[in-house]
Design a protein around this motif. Structure first.
Motif, PDB file in Angstrom:
ATOM      1  N   ALA A   1      12.951   0.141   3.772  1.00  0.00           N
ATOM      2  CA  ALA A   1      12.669   1.578   3.812  1.00  0.00           C
ATOM      3  C   ALA A   1      13.499   2.359   2.805  1.00  0.00           C
ATOM      4  CB  ALA A   1      12.921   2.116   5.224  1.00  0.00           C
ATOM      5  N   THR A   2      14.573   1.771   2.317  1.00  0.00           N
ATOM      6  CA  THR A   2      15.435   2.447   1.349  1.00  0.00           C
ATOM      7  C   THR A   2      15.277   1.805  -0.019  1.00  0.00           C
ATOM      8  OG1 THR A   2      17.284   0.990   1.936  1.00  0.00           O
ATOM      9  CG2 THR A   2      17.109   3.083   3.112  1.00  0.00           C
ATOM     10  N   ASP A   3      15.492   2.607  -1.028  1.00  0.00           N
ATOM     11  CA  ASP A   3      15.394   2.092  -2.390  1.00  0.00           C
ATOM     12  C   ASP A   3      16.583   1.181  -2.701  1.00  0.00           C
ATOM     13  OD1 ASP A   3      13.092   3.534  -2.915  1.00  0.00           O
ATOM     14  OD2 ASP A   3      14.219   5.313  -3.544  1.00  0.00           O
ATOM     15  N   PRO A   4      16.360   0.145  -3.477  1.00  0.00           N
ATOM     16  CA  PRO A   4      17.458  -0.779  -3.810  1.00  0.00           C
ATOM     17  C   PRO A   4      18.473  -0.115  -4.732  1.00  0.00           C
ATOM     18  CG  PRO A   4      15.527  -1.295  -5.117  1.00  0.00           C
ATOM     19  CD  PRO A   4      15.100  -0.242  -4.123  1.00  0.00           C
TER      20      PRO A   4
ATOM     21  N   ARG B   1       0.830  -1.218   0.000  1.00  0.00           N
ATOM     22  CA  ARG B   1       0.000   0.000   0.000  1.00  0.00           C
ATOM     23  C   ARG B   1       0.860   1.261   0.000  1.00  0.00           C
ATOM     24  NH1 ARG B   1      -3.317  -2.540   4.456  1.00  0.00           N
ATOM     25  NH2 ARG B   1      -5.013  -3.658   3.430  1.00  0.00           N
ATOM     26  N   GLN B   2       2.020   1.181   0.614  1.00  0.00           N
ATOM     27  CA  GLN B   2       2.925   2.327   0.690  1.00  0.00           C
ATOM     28  C   GLN B   2       3.783   2.482  -0.554  1.00  0.00           C
ATOM     29  OE1 GLN B   2       5.074   1.350   4.249  1.00  0.00           O
ATOM     30  NE2 GLN B   2       3.523   2.216   5.628  1.00  0.00           N
ATOM     31  N   GLY B   3       3.693   1.519  -1.474  1.00  0.00           N
ATOM     32  CA  GLY B   3       4.470   1.587  -2.693  1.00  0.00           C
ATOM     33  C   GLY B   3       5.851   0.970  -2.593  1.00  0.00           C
ATOM     34  N   ARG B   4       6.161   0.358  -1.458  1.00  0.00           N
ATOM     35  CA  ARG B   4       7.461  -0.290  -1.297  1.00  0.00           C
ATOM     36  C   ARG B   4       7.514  -1.630  -2.014  1.00  0.00           C
ATOM     37  NH1 ARG B   4      11.578   2.879  -0.607  1.00  0.00           N
ATOM     38  NH2 ARG B   4      11.073   4.566   0.824  1.00  0.00           N
ATOM     39  N   LEU B   5       6.359  -2.234  -2.256  1.00  0.00           N
ATOM     40  CA  LEU B   5       6.259  -3.442  -3.072  1.00  0.00           C
ATOM     41  C   LEU B   5       5.361  -3.127  -4.259  1.00  0.00           C
ATOM     42  CD1 LEU B   5       5.650  -6.232  -0.384  1.00  0.00           C
ATOM     43  CD2 LEU B   5       7.827  -5.584  -1.433  1.00  0.00           C
ATOM     44  N   ALA B   6       5.668  -3.714  -5.402  1.00  0.00           N
ATOM     45  CA  ALA B   6       4.831  -3.488  -6.578  1.00  0.00           C
ATOM     46  C   ALA B   6       3.450  -4.092  -6.396  1.00  0.00           C
ATOM     47  CB  ALA B   6       5.515  -4.071  -7.808  1.00  0.00           C
ATOM     48  N   VAL B   7       3.413  -5.237  -5.728  1.00  0.00           N
ATOM     49  CA  VAL B   7       2.150  -5.943  -5.488  1.00  0.00           C
ATOM     50  C   VAL B   7       2.398  -6.954  -4.385  1.00  0.00           C
ATOM     51  CG1 VAL B   7       2.604  -7.800  -7.145  1.00  0.00           C
ATOM     52  CG2 VAL B   7       0.227  -7.131  -6.659  1.00  0.00           C
ATOM     53  N   HIS B   8       1.344  -7.373  -3.716  1.00  0.00           N
ATOM     54  CA  HIS B   8       1.489  -8.449  -2.727  1.00  0.00           C
ATOM     55  C   HIS B   8       0.260  -9.340  -2.744  1.00  0.00           C
ATOM     56  CE1 HIS B   8       2.658 -10.764   0.686  1.00  0.00           C
ATOM     57  NE2 HIS B   8       1.578 -10.420   1.358  1.00  0.00           N
ATOM     58  N   PRO B   9       0.423 -10.610  -3.125  1.00  0.00           N
ATOM     59  CA  PRO B   9      -0.678 -11.578  -3.055  1.00  0.00           C
ATOM     60  C   PRO B   9      -0.740 -12.154  -1.634  1.00  0.00           C
ATOM     61  CG  PRO B   9       0.968 -12.129  -4.741  1.00  0.00           C
ATOM     62  CD  PRO B   9       1.591 -11.181  -3.776  1.00  0.00           C
TER      63      PRO B   9
ATOM     64  N   ASP C   1      12.081  -5.392  11.486  1.00  0.00           N
ATOM     65  CA  ASP C   1      13.297  -5.590  10.690  1.00  0.00           C
ATOM     66  C   ASP C   1      12.989  -5.499   9.203  1.00  0.00           C
ATOM     67  OD1 ASP C   1      16.143  -6.590  10.312  1.00  0.00           O
ATOM     68  OD2 ASP C   1      15.028  -8.214   9.340  1.00  0.00           O
ATOM     69  N   ILE C   2      11.853  -6.059   8.784  1.00  0.00           N
ATOM     70  CA  ILE C   2      11.451  -5.983   7.377  1.00  0.00           C
ATOM     71  C   ILE C   2      11.211  -4.527   6.984  1.00  0.00           C
ATOM     72  CG2 ILE C   2       9.649  -6.603   5.716  1.00  0.00           C
ATOM     73  CD1 ILE C   2       9.241  -9.188   7.317  1.00  0.00           C
ATOM     74  N   ARG C   3      10.489  -3.782   7.820  1.00  0.00           N
ATOM     75  CA  ARG C   3      10.215  -2.372   7.525  1.00  0.00           C
ATOM     76  C   ARG C   3      11.506  -1.578   7.374  1.00  0.00           C
ATOM     77  NH1 ARG C   3       6.467  -2.949  11.671  1.00  0.00           N
ATOM     78  NH2 ARG C   3       7.769  -1.754  13.119  1.00  0.00           N
ATOM     79  N   GLU C   4      12.427  -1.808   8.278  1.00  0.00           N
ATOM     80  CA  GLU C   4      13.674  -1.050   8.258  1.00  0.00           C
ATOM     81  C   GLU C   4      14.483  -1.346   7.005  1.00  0.00           C
ATOM     82  OE1 GLU C   4      17.778  -0.538  10.926  1.00  0.00           O
ATOM     83  OE2 GLU C   4      16.071  -1.678  11.719  1.00  0.00           O
ATOM     84  N   ARG C   5      14.556  -2.615   6.630  1.00  0.00           N
ATOM     85  CA  ARG C   5      15.392  -2.980   5.487  1.00  0.00           C
ATOM     86  C   ARG C   5      14.746  -2.667   4.140  1.00  0.00           C
ATOM     87  NH1 ARG C   5      17.608  -8.648   5.422  1.00  0.00           N
ATOM     88  NH2 ARG C   5      15.866  -9.372   6.699  1.00  0.00           N
TER      89      ARG C   5
END
Length: 379
Positions: A343-346, A79-87, A337-341
């Motif tokens: 949070a930055t663009d690859p 929802r925040q745009g950090r993932l393109a999609v999530h099933p 931990d997932i949120r923190e890692r």
């Protein structure tokens, strides 16, 4: 002239009972999670499904709590745009954790795009499990290291891969088993039927676990299959089949353990249908209210797989309030931990665009890669 003898290669009559599933899904727990009074034998052949050990059930509970929190966090990140999609696999934790725990470290898992909970339950780093959904790479983890194939987006194409790998491992003399996770929609694809037919002929050590969550995106099962249950598809291919309550973690573990070990021992492939429910949308871009009712979803929430297992473990004195709080706390740390890692663009290198497409790049791809690198260096 007398009648000529008829030559045929048809088999003589064979008792179909070994391939038939139980008439009702195997279940150990009641809807509210209390332990049922049950006999450990089910089905036409009185197959025995011994109950899982206490240690395995407690491990399953912890991984299911962790998996649900992972799924919730991934949904938020989408929802925040950090993932393109999530099933989302919300509600299907018993199936995915059960599949991971039924396998040995040397076995192979063949997941779909919806099976991230199975990936993290198998020990894969959550960021690597989400790499495909983030759009950074086709696969974020090392398939060979984790004995886990890349997540499959096209329906059922990986079922044939699982059959081929299982047969190949047997030819090499190993006792490796492959387990392919598929959805109910995938059972209408040609690849699924080809995989089952080949597995049956080869007697490959492969288990197909169908997570029947009732909908192929928005198409209800009643509109894509007329069989009594999807498990009955196994008999057409000479494959042992079973159906299980997919929201009963104890039953899922019991059935899958028997299926995996029977396949390992040379008993041939299994088709296991797990009756479950996708409590969330098909993906983060879907609105399930357009094709199913709130009342239906509420009925399935009453059969929540985590609540049922937790209730059973509490009833048996195997789980305390402190244990549940500890599991929840562990899951929160995991999610943070997932949120923190994420949070930055690859950091992506464009010059690597042509890498990992072929083991040995063909001339035209090598030329394209060289041209791309030249253009980037000239900037």
């Amino acid at each position: 002239m007398g009648d000529k003898p008829v030559h045929t290669t048809a088999k003589s009559w064979v008792d179909p009972s070994p391939w038939l599933p139980s008439q009702v899904p195997v279940s150990f727990l009641s809807t509210n999670g209390n332990t049922r009074q049950f006999d450990s034998t089910h089905g036409p052949l009185e197959r025995a499904y011994p109950g899982p050990s206490t240690e395995l059930l407690l491990t399953a509970y912890r991984k299911m709590v962790l998996g649900r929190r992972f799924d919730e966090q991934a949904t938020t990140l989408a929802r925040q745009g950090r993932l393109a999609v999530h099933p989302s696999s919300l509600g299907q934790e018993a199936c995915q954790v059960g599949a991971a725990l039924a396998l040995r470290a040397t076995d192979w898992l063949f997941p779909t795009y919806r099976d991230c909970v199975a990936l993290v339950s198998r020990g894969i780093d959550p960021i690597e499990a989400l790499t495909l959904l983030r759009g950074d790479a086709h696969c974020g983890y090392d398939p060979v290291l984790h004995r886990t194939a890349p997540q499959c987006t096209p329906l059922a194409t990986h079922a044939a891969h699982a059959t081929g790998l299982a047969h190949g491992e047997r030819l090499k003399g190993t006792d490796t088993v492959a387990l392919a996770l598929v959805g109910d929609g995938a059972t209408s694809e040609g690849d699924f039927h080809e995989a089952l037919n080949l597995a049956g002929v080869l007697k490959a050590p492969v288990v197909f676990l169908v997570q029947n969550n009732g909908y192929a995106i928005s198409v209800p099962l009643s509109e894509q299959c007329a069989a009594p249950s999807l498990a009955y598809k196994g008999i057409g291919y000479g494959i042992r089949a079973e159906q299980v309550d997919g929201n009963d973690a104890e039953a899922v573990l019991a059935v899958l353990t028997v299926a995996v070990e029977d396949a390992r021992a040379g008993g041939g492939p299994w088709l296991v249908e797990a009756h479950t429910y996708r409590m969330g949308p098909h993906t983060s871009a879907d609105d399930p209210s357009r094709y199913r009712t709130a009342a239906e979803a509420d009925r399935w929430r009453e059969r929540d797989p985590i609540d049922r297992l937790e209730s059973a473990l509490r009833e048996r004195g195997l789980l305390t309030e402190a244990d549940t709080k500890a599991a929840a706390a562990e899951a929160e740390v995991y999610a943070a931990d997932i949120r923190e890692r994420l949070a930055t663009d690859p950091e992506l290198a464009l010059q690597n665009l042509c890498d990992h497409v072929f083991a040995t790049p063909p001339p035209h791809l090598a030329a394209q890669g060289a041209l791309l690198r030249t253009e980037l260096e000239s900037r």
